[in-house]
Motif scaffolding. Sequence first.
Motif, PDB file in Angstrom:
ATOM      1  N   TYR A   1       0.834  -1.214   0.000  1.00 52.60           N
ATOM      2  CA  TYR A   1       0.000   0.000   0.000  1.00 52.60           C
ATOM      3  C   TYR A   1       0.863   1.256   0.000  1.00 52.60           C
ATOM      4  O   TYR A   1       0.691   2.146  -0.833  1.00 52.60           O
TER       5      TYR A   1
ATOM      6  N   PRO B   1     -14.329  -5.440  -5.973  1.00 50.29           N
ATOM      7  CA  PRO B   1     -14.770  -6.032  -4.710  1.00 50.29           C
ATOM      8  C   PRO B   1     -14.668  -7.553  -4.716  1.00 50.29           C
ATOM      9  O   PRO B   1     -14.897  -8.193  -5.750  1.00 50.29           O
ATOM     10  N   ASP B   2     -14.321  -8.114  -3.566  1.00 53.65           N
ATOM     11  CA  ASP B   2     -14.229  -9.570  -3.440  1.00 53.65           C
ATOM     12  C   ASP B   2     -15.601 -10.207  -3.619  1.00 53.65           C
ATOM     13  O   ASP B   2     -15.747 -11.220  -4.304  1.00 53.65           O
TER      14      ASP B   2
ATOM     15  N   HIS C   1     -15.484   0.624  -6.759  1.00 56.10           N
ATOM     16  CA  HIS C   1     -15.501   1.040  -5.348  1.00 56.10           C
ATOM     17  C   HIS C   1     -16.709   0.493  -4.583  1.00 56.10           C
ATOM     18  O   HIS C   1     -17.082   1.034  -3.541  1.00 56.10           O
TER      19      HIS C   1
ATOM     20  N   PRO D   1     -15.063  -3.883  -0.341  1.00 51.74           N
ATOM     21  CA  PRO D   1     -13.643  -4.162  -0.133  1.00 51.74           C
ATOM     22  C   PRO D   1     -13.107  -5.220  -1.099  1.00 51.74           C
ATOM     23  O   PRO D   1     -13.839  -6.138  -1.478  1.00 51.74           O
TER      24      PRO D   1
ATOM     25  N   ASP E   1      -9.120  -9.932   0.808  1.00 56.17           N
ATOM     26  CA  ASP E   1      -8.279  -9.611   1.964  1.00 56.17           C
ATOM     27  C   ASP E   1      -6.815  -9.973   1.758  1.00 56.17           C
ATOM     28  O   ASP E   1      -5.938  -9.414   2.416  1.00 56.17           O
TER      29      ASP E   1
ATOM     30  N   PHE F   1      -5.213  -6.655  -0.044  1.00 58.08           N
ATOM     31  CA  PHE F   1      -5.962  -5.409   0.104  1.00 58.08           C
ATOM     32  C   PHE F   1      -5.065  -4.175   0.010  1.00 58.08           C
ATOM     33  O   PHE F   1      -5.474  -3.127  -0.472  1.00 58.08           O
TER      34      PHE F   1
ATOM     35  N   TYR G   1      -6.148  -1.490  -2.751  1.00 56.60           N
ATOM     36  CA  TYR G   1      -6.618  -0.151  -2.368  1.00 56.60           C
ATOM     37  C   TYR G   1      -5.721   0.935  -2.954  1.00 56.60           C
ATOM     38  O   TYR G   1      -6.199   1.995  -3.376  1.00 56.60           O
TER      39      TYR G   1
ATOM     40  N   ARG H   1      -6.713   1.314  -6.497  1.00 57.24           N
ATOM     41  CA  ARG H   1      -8.007   1.999  -6.577  1.00 57.24           C
ATOM     42  C   ARG H   1      -7.848   3.513  -6.459  1.00 57.24           C
ATOM     43  O   ARG H   1      -8.575   4.285  -7.081  1.00 57.24           O
TER      44      ARG H   1
END
Length: 318
Positions: free
Chosen positions: A84, A116-117, A129, A132, A135, A138, A142, A145
């Motif tokens: 991230y 999204p999952d 968007h 989430p 996992d 992520f 993110y 995104r």
Amino acid sequence: MGDQCVILVTGGTGLVGQAIKTIAEGEENRPNEQWYFASSKDGDLSVREDTEKLFAKVKPTHVIHLAAMVGGLFRNLKYNLDFYRINTLINDNVLNVSYKTGVKKVVSCLSTCIFPDKTTYPIDETMVHNGPPHDSNFGYSYSKRMIDVLNRAYNKQHGCQFTSVVPTNVYGAHDNFNLEDGHVLPGLIHKIYTAKKNNTPFTVWGTGSPRRQFIYSLDLARLMIWVLREYPEIDPIILSVGEEDEVSIKEAAEAVVEAMDFKGEVKYDTTKSDGQFKKTASNAKLRKYRPDFKFTPFKQAVKESCDWFVANYETARK
């Protein structure tokens, strides 16, 4: 893009960058376009000063932004924070320096993992968007995104023409053929090369039933160059073969067997997880703009990818 253009490609020595180079310097060559394919040797784009130096040296009018910290499932699970932070720094530096230096257009490359999952299929550009991401990665998801958020904000506040593309599973020459950290197709190609060389069985992990949309790197390159030159929107666009061209992992493995002329035993290790069954994406938006675009037939593209790996085995990333 009628005037003289200088196009900077960040992350320009990887799978997609090398494909863009092949197409831009070949069939799509235009005398008014000068291309610069940057690598990590040109600087660390997570460092502001390095990014500014690269832009000062190249003086780009346009940017294709591919540079990212990437890795397979294990690395993502272990280093979500790093994925991230570092990718967010890279993206913020590239887009902000592009704005500060008057770059006319930036095309950034996202990934289908940003979706999204828990979602409905097929996935489309409006769903980025909606919830989430998975996992396991992520941090990376993110951060990617947020490029879409930055693109919209730069457009609203400064009128910048910053946009993004979302390719499905890319494969081709210059891929990462690492068996532990690579993706499905390059992994299969490397496995079967080794099995053929050692006269051992070719083992596919899982049942082979999951389905994926694969896009050949040269086709993606053609489409990304079109996006840079002509795509008018700030909103992202999915670059993919159609839903009808989705193939199972078993079909992909069989295409590699045929391309490599493998005569040995093929086994499926069903003790290994299949992962997500499908991630079907819609290319309806792409087809609205490019209804006549012809994708390279899957078996032909797999054969070309296998031939490249065999010819470049000693130097290929593995």
